[in-house]
Motif scaffolding. Structure first.
Motif, PDB file in Angstrom:
ATOM      1  N   SER A 204       6.722   5.635  -2.667  1.00  0.00           N
ATOM      2  CA  SER A 204       5.467   5.218  -3.300  1.00  0.00           C
ATOM      3  C   SER A 204       5.039   3.749  -2.051  1.00  0.00           C
ATOM      4  O   SER A 204       5.255   3.172  -1.973  1.00  0.00           O
ATOM      5  CB  SER A 204       5.717   3.664  -4.470  1.00  0.00           C
ATOM      6  OG  SER A 204       5.418   3.946  -5.394  1.00  0.00           O
ATOM      7  N   ARG A 205       6.848   4.309  -1.475  1.00  0.00           N
ATOM      8  CA  ARG A 205       6.611   3.959   0.345  1.00  0.00           C
ATOM      9  C   ARG A 205       5.543   4.330   1.105  1.00  0.00           C
ATOM     10  O   ARG A 205       5.920   3.824   2.488  1.00  0.00           O
ATOM     11  CB  ARG A 205       8.433   3.582   0.191  1.00  0.00           C
ATOM     12  CG  ARG A 205       9.079   2.786  -0.416  1.00  0.00           C
ATOM     13  CD  ARG A 205      10.565   1.931  -0.283  1.00  0.00           C
ATOM     14  NE  ARG A 205      10.145   0.612   0.665  1.00  0.00           N
ATOM     15  CZ  ARG A 205      10.842  -0.071   1.011  1.00  0.00           C
ATOM     16  NH1 ARG A 205      12.166   0.189   0.421  1.00  0.00           N
ATOM     17  NH2 ARG A 205      10.159  -0.739   1.642  1.00  0.00           N
ATOM     18  N   PHE A 206       5.992   5.385   0.465  1.00  0.00           N
ATOM     19  CA  PHE A 206       5.466   6.287   2.507  1.00  0.00           C
ATOM     20  C   PHE A 206       3.869   7.015   2.057  1.00  0.00           C
ATOM     21  O   PHE A 206       3.716   6.900   0.722  1.00  0.00           O
ATOM     22  CB  PHE A 206       6.271   8.313   2.216  1.00  0.00           C
ATOM     23  CG  PHE A 206       7.886   7.825   2.920  1.00  0.00           C
ATOM     24  CD1 PHE A 206       7.148   6.502   4.346  1.00  0.00           C
ATOM     25  CD2 PHE A 206       8.799   7.782   1.494  1.00  0.00           C
ATOM     26  CE1 PHE A 206       8.589   6.471   4.457  1.00  0.00           C
ATOM     27  CE2 PHE A 206      10.259   7.168   2.846  1.00  0.00           C
ATOM     28  CZ  PHE A 206      10.053   7.274   4.098  1.00  0.00           C
ATOM     29  N   LEU A 207       3.181   6.904   2.887  1.00  0.00           N
ATOM     30  CA  LEU A 207       1.347   7.829   2.637  1.00  0.00           C
ATOM     31  C   LEU A 207       2.163   9.920   2.713  1.00  0.00           C
ATOM     32  O   LEU A 207       2.489   9.428   3.481  1.00  0.00           O
ATOM     33  CB  LEU A 207       0.647   7.254   4.142  1.00  0.00           C
ATOM     34  CG  LEU A 207       0.559   6.743   4.422  1.00  0.00           C
ATOM     35  CD1 LEU A 207      -0.150   6.045   5.639  1.00  0.00           C
ATOM     36  CD2 LEU A 207      -0.824   6.291   3.120  1.00  0.00           C
ATOM     37  N   GLU A 208       1.609   9.842   1.904  1.00  0.00           N
ATOM     38  CA  GLU A 208       1.979  11.406   1.935  1.00  0.00           C
ATOM     39  C   GLU A 208       1.511  12.592   3.092  1.00  0.00           C
ATOM     40  O   GLU A 208       1.882  13.190   4.034  1.00  0.00           O
ATOM     41  CB  GLU A 208       0.500  12.182   0.613  1.00  0.00           C
ATOM     42  CG  GLU A 208       1.115  14.044   0.695  1.00  0.00           C
ATOM     43  CD  GLU A 208       0.407  13.490  -0.450  1.00  0.00           C
ATOM     44  OE1 GLU A 208       0.183  15.189  -0.317  1.00  0.00           O
ATOM     45  OE2 GLU A 208       0.286  13.646  -1.835  1.00  0.00           O
ATOM     46  N   LYS A 209      -0.044  11.762   3.789  1.00  0.00           N
ATOM     47  CA  LYS A 209       0.100  12.010   4.704  1.00  0.00           C
ATOM     48  C   LYS A 209      -0.292  11.151   5.727  1.00  0.00           C
ATOM     49  O   LYS A 209      -1.656  10.283   5.855  1.00  0.00           O
ATOM     50  CB  LYS A 209      -1.295  13.123   4.923  1.00  0.00           C
ATOM     51  CG  LYS A 209      -1.620  13.749   6.402  1.00  0.00           C
ATOM     52  CD  LYS A 209      -2.793  14.534   6.009  1.00  0.00           C
ATOM     53  CE  LYS A 209      -2.934  15.210   7.805  1.00  0.00           C
ATOM     54  NZ  LYS A 209      -4.355  16.816   7.591  1.00  0.00           N
ATOM     55  N   ILE A 210      -0.372  10.967   7.844  1.00  0.00           N
ATOM     56  CA  ILE A 210      -0.309   9.038   8.023  1.00  0.00           C
ATOM     57  C   ILE A 210      -1.880  10.046   8.675  1.00  0.00           C
ATOM     58  O   ILE A 210      -2.266  10.636   9.843  1.00  0.00           O
ATOM     59  CB  ILE A 210       0.339   9.462   8.594  1.00  0.00           C
ATOM     60  CG1 ILE A 210       1.965   8.564   8.008  1.00  0.00           C
ATOM     61  CG2 ILE A 210      -0.035   7.974   9.788  1.00  0.00           C
ATOM     62  CD1 ILE A 210       3.352   9.002   8.924  1.00  0.00           C
ATOM     63  N   PRO A 211      -3.418   9.598   8.582  1.00  0.00           N
ATOM     64  CA  PRO A 211      -3.724   9.934   9.636  1.00  0.00           C
ATOM     65  C   PRO A 211      -4.096   9.602  10.580  1.00  0.00           C
ATOM     66  O   PRO A 211      -3.272   8.678  11.270  1.00  0.00           O
ATOM     67  CB  PRO A 211      -5.402   8.684   8.918  1.00  0.00           C
ATOM     68  CG  PRO A 211      -4.352   8.189   7.395  1.00  0.00           C
ATOM     69  CD  PRO A 211      -2.962   8.168   7.589  1.00  0.00           C
ATOM     70  N   SER A 212      -4.871  10.290  11.635  1.00  0.00           N
ATOM     71  CA  SER A 212      -4.554  10.201  13.235  1.00  0.00           C
ATOM     72  C   SER A 212      -5.273   8.997  13.470  1.00  0.00           C
ATOM     73  O   SER A 212      -4.519   8.623  14.790  1.00  0.00           O
ATOM     74  CB  SER A 212      -5.537  12.011  13.580  1.00  0.00           C
ATOM     75  OG  SER A 212      -6.754  11.446  13.792  1.00  0.00           O
ATOM     76  N   HIS A 213      -6.149   8.749  12.404  1.00  0.00           N
ATOM     77  CA  HIS A 213      -6.736   6.968  13.117  1.00  0.00           C
ATOM     78  C   HIS A 213      -6.297   5.633  12.830  1.00  0.00           C
ATOM     79  O   HIS A 213      -6.261   4.781  13.399  1.00  0.00           O
ATOM     80  CB  HIS A 213      -8.255   7.309  13.422  1.00  0.00           C
ATOM     81  CG  HIS A 213      -8.623   8.491  14.748  1.00  0.00           C
ATOM     82  ND1 HIS A 213      -8.195   9.021  15.979  1.00  0.00           N
ATOM     83  CD2 HIS A 213      -8.942   9.560  14.263  1.00  0.00           C
ATOM     84  CE1 HIS A 213      -8.411   9.853  16.231  1.00  0.00           C
ATOM     85  NE2 HIS A 213      -8.989  10.442  15.480  1.00  0.00           N
ATOM     86  N   LEU A 214      -5.315   5.964  12.642  1.00  0.00           N
ATOM     87  CA  LEU A 214      -4.654   5.021  11.263  1.00  0.00           C
ATOM     88  C   LEU A 214      -4.872   3.452  12.106  1.00  0.00           C
ATOM     89  O   LEU A 214      -5.303   2.002  11.593  1.00  0.00           O
ATOM     90  CB  LEU A 214      -3.499   4.915  10.465  1.00  0.00           C
ATOM     91  CG  LEU A 214      -3.004   3.789   9.249  1.00  0.00           C
ATOM     92  CD1 LEU A 214      -4.023   3.553   8.197  1.00  0.00           C
ATOM     93  CD2 LEU A 214      -1.876   4.257   9.134  1.00  0.00           C
TER      94      LEU A 214
END
Length: 274
Positions: A204-214
């Motif tokens: 619950s602390r992490f994004l499963e995948k980090i968006p490239s333009h976040l």
């Protein structure tokens, strides 16, 4: 941890979670909310408040599962931290501040990424200190998920193989093992020696995948600081990653490690100057 003046706020599921005010100034127009890492490191955050040069009130909410409630080391559901932190932001906004700044340390920075993905206007400004964005990024020391006090100020163990197995099951829509223990940390909020953390708490602390333009669209509201002696981060690789991913600069504070950067005078001087 003694002599801390605890208060509480109500979450959307009617749970009362604890927070404390690390610093309070007369007529402050800014509130800074600190989101702690896999270990709370209260005394380092307290020192952060002592060093902070901002004319701001500084709040330290204890994340669910870390506090002194009966259900420790676990959440009700995956993603509950997002709801809890949004609820705390709303609670602070109702106090009438003109500006709310979110500051994350270590794994707390991963929580900030989750909030930004859902609503990048959740705060006026974002401060990332020694970020631990995701364990699979190639920007961390090989033993980043297993630190001990015999050689560092960081002290925790994450059972990586167990996490990977449970993540595989989770992706297969098998959830009955979500409560299984996947990490051990020092228990800072009662007398026992260790606090165990569940799989659903940790993911619950992490994004499963980090968006490239976040962070690209909000980079003018983002500050990132890493110490040159960080025991968890490979600061040069991390700096390159952030620049390539989001075109955001990372400031390196010389001669300081993963926790002590929180109250290093150079960090506060640089941040106050922005």
């Amino acid at each position: 941890m003694t002599d801390i003046k605890w208060s509480s706020y109500m979450t959307r599921d009617f749970t009362r979670l604890q927070y404390t005010v690390l610093k309070e100034r007369p007529s402050s127009k800014e509130a800074i909310i600190m989101v702690h890492g896999i270990t709370a490191e209260y005394h380092h955050h307290e020192a952060f408040a002592d060093q902070c040069l901002r004319e701001a009130d500084i709040y330290f909410p204890v994340l669910r599962g870390y506090d002194q409630s009966p259900r420790r080391g676990d959440l009700e559901y995956i993603g509950q931290y997002d709801d809890d932190i949004f609820d705390f932001i709303h609670f602070i906004e109702k106090k009438g501040y003109e500006k709310v700044t979110l500051a994350g340390h270590s794994m707390g920075c991963a929580n900030l990424l989750r909030l930004i993905k859902k609503n990048n206007s959740a705060a006026s400004e974002y401060l990332f200190i020694a970020p631990f964005f995701h364990p699979t990024l190639p920007v961390y020391h090989d033993d980043a998920t297993e630190q001990s006090t015999d050689r560092t100020d960081v002290d925790y163990t994450v059972f990586d193989k167990k996490v990977m197995l449970l993540m595989t099951l989770y992706k297969m829509n098998i959830h009955r093992f979500n409560k299984r223990t996947v990490a051990e940390i020092p228990d800072e909020f009662n007398k026992s020696e260790k606090l165990t953390l569940s799989f659903r708490l940790l993911i619950s602390r992490f994004l499963e995948k980090i968006p490239s333009h976040l962070l690209t669209d909000i980079k003018d509201r983002v500050s990132i600081y890493v110490g040159s002696e960080d025991e968890v981060l490979l600061h040069d690789k991390f700096k390159r990653y952030v620049k390539e991913q989001w075109n955001v600069e990372v400031d390196i504070i010389q001669g300081v490690d993963h926790n002590h950067i929180l109250h290093h005078p150079q960090l506060h001087k640089m941040w106050a100057g922005k």
